[in-house]
Design an enzyme around this catalytic site. Structure first.
Site, short mmCIF file in Angstrom:
data_model
loop_
_atom_site.label_atom_id
_atom_site.label_comp_id
_atom_site.label_asym_id
_atom_site.label_seq_id
_atom_site.Cartn_x
_atom_site.Cartn_y
_atom_site.Cartn_z
N ASP A 30 0.85 -1.19 0.00
CA ASP A 30 0.00 0.00 0.00
C ASP A 30 0.89 1.25 0.00
OD1 ASP A 30 -3.20 0.52 1.07
OD2 ASP A 30 -1.79 2.19 1.17
N ILE A 31 0.48 2.24 -0.80
CA ILE A 31 1.30 3.45 -0.96
C ILE A 31 1.30 4.33 0.30
CG2 ILE A 31 -0.45 5.04 -1.88
CD1 ILE A 31 1.56 5.74 -4.11
N ASN A 86 -12.96 -3.31 2.55
CA ASN A 86 -14.01 -2.29 2.65
C ASN A 86 -14.90 -2.31 1.41
OD1 ASN A 86 -12.81 -1.41 5.06
ND2 ASN A 86 -11.43 -0.03 3.96
N GLN A 93 -14.43 2.56 2.01
CA GLN A 93 -13.76 2.29 0.73
C GLN A 93 -13.49 3.60 0.02
OE1 GLN A 93 -15.92 -0.31 -1.97
NE2 GLN A 93 -14.10 -0.67 -3.23
N HIS A 99 -10.37 -4.86 -3.29
CA HIS A 99 -9.04 -5.17 -2.75
C HIS A 99 -9.18 -5.64 -1.30
CE1 HIS A 99 -9.86 -0.89 -2.16
NE2 HIS A 99 -9.18 -0.98 -1.04
N HIS A 101 -7.05 -5.80 2.34
CA HIS A 101 -5.92 -5.25 3.08
C HIS A 101 -5.27 -6.31 3.97
CE1 HIS A 101 -6.69 -0.88 2.43
NE2 HIS A 101 -7.94 -1.29 2.26
P1 5GP Z 1 -9.77 1.53 0.77
O1 5GP Z 1 -9.96 2.68 1.71
O2 5GP Z 1 -10.45 1.77 -0.56
O3 5GP Z 1 -10.12 0.21 1.39
O4 5GP Z 1 -8.22 1.44 0.53
C1 5GP Z 1 -7.56 2.02 -0.54
C2 5GP Z 1 -6.09 1.84 -0.27
O5 5GP Z 1 -5.39 1.99 -1.47
C3 5GP Z 1 -5.53 2.88 0.70
O6 5GP Z 1 -4.91 2.21 1.80
C4 5GP Z 1 -4.52 3.67 -0.13
O7 5GP Z 1 -3.38 4.04 0.58
C5 5GP Z 1 -4.19 2.67 -1.25
N1 5GP Z 1 -3.83 3.29 -2.51
C6 5GP Z 1 -4.51 4.28 -3.16
N2 5GP Z 1 -3.89 4.58 -4.32
C7 5GP Z 1 -2.81 3.77 -4.41
C8 5GP Z 1 -1.77 3.63 -5.39
O8 5GP Z 1 -1.73 4.30 -6.42
N3 5GP Z 1 -0.83 2.68 -5.15
C9 5GP Z 1 -0.85 1.91 -4.02
N4 5GP Z 1 0.14 1.01 -3.88
N5 5GP Z 1 -1.80 2.02 -3.07
C10 5GP Z 1 -2.77 2.94 -3.27
#
Ligand code: 5GP
Ligand code: ZN
Length: 137
Positions: A30-31, A86, A93, A99, A101
């Site tokens: 994760d970034i 999520n 989300q 995805h 985590h």
């Molecule tokens: P969500 O909140 O949708 O469950 O999680 C999205 C996740 O994707 C977040 O933890 C965010 O840091 C990660 N993320 C968003 N954009 C990128 C990206 O371009 N590259 C990577 N490696 N992670 C990303």
């Protein structure tokens, strides 16, 4: 989905720190990690969330989770791990491409990923369980 960043990452159009890849998924770091080693498993075929996923793909995806989680745990030496996923804005989300985590956790962590325990009125849980059970297809 042309505009979906996770489609581009999952299919290798955008480079990523990949820790596992096969025909159906890519697992990357994760970034903006909750902890070092925080990884996300991306499906290669776009699905916005779990509600759009067919059972066969779901089975394949979740069968990969233990080996990736074990590899992360071995490398990081963490004490535990949250596996979370999520679905929808209300659930936190932010990227609408399915995805999962993997968040390494340590006994010394001060931040908690959790919820405030609630309660049911007398008989409420049994009734709700029954109504949901009738909808499981
Ligand atoms: P969500 O909140 O949708 O469950 O999680 C999205 C996740 O994707 C977040 O933890 C965010 O840091 C990660 N993320 C968003 N954009 C990128 C990206 O371009 N590259 C990577 N490696 N992670 C990303
Ligand atoms: Zn996508």
């Amino acid at each position: 989905m042309d505009s979906c960043i996770f489609c581009k990452i999952a299919n290798g159009e955008i480079p990523s720190a990949t820790i596992y890849e096969d025909e159906e998924v890519r697992v990357i770091l994760d970034i903006a990690p909750a902890a070092k080693g925080h990884a996300i498993l991306l499906v290669k075929k776009h699905a916005a969330n779990l509600f759009e996923l067919d059972a066969q793909t779901a089975g394949k995806i979740f069968s990969i989770v233990p080996k990736v989680a074990t590899a992360i745990k071995e490398e990081l030496g963490c004490d535990g791990m949250n596996i979370l996923q999520n679905n929808g804005e209300a659930a936190g989300q932010t990227v609408f491409h399915l995805h999962i985590h993997f968040i390494p956790r340590w006994n010394s962590d001060t931040v908690n990923i959790g919820w405030k325990p609630g309660s049911y009125a007398e008989g409420e849980a049994a009734g709700l369980a029954e109504r949901i059970a009738q909808r499981v297809k």
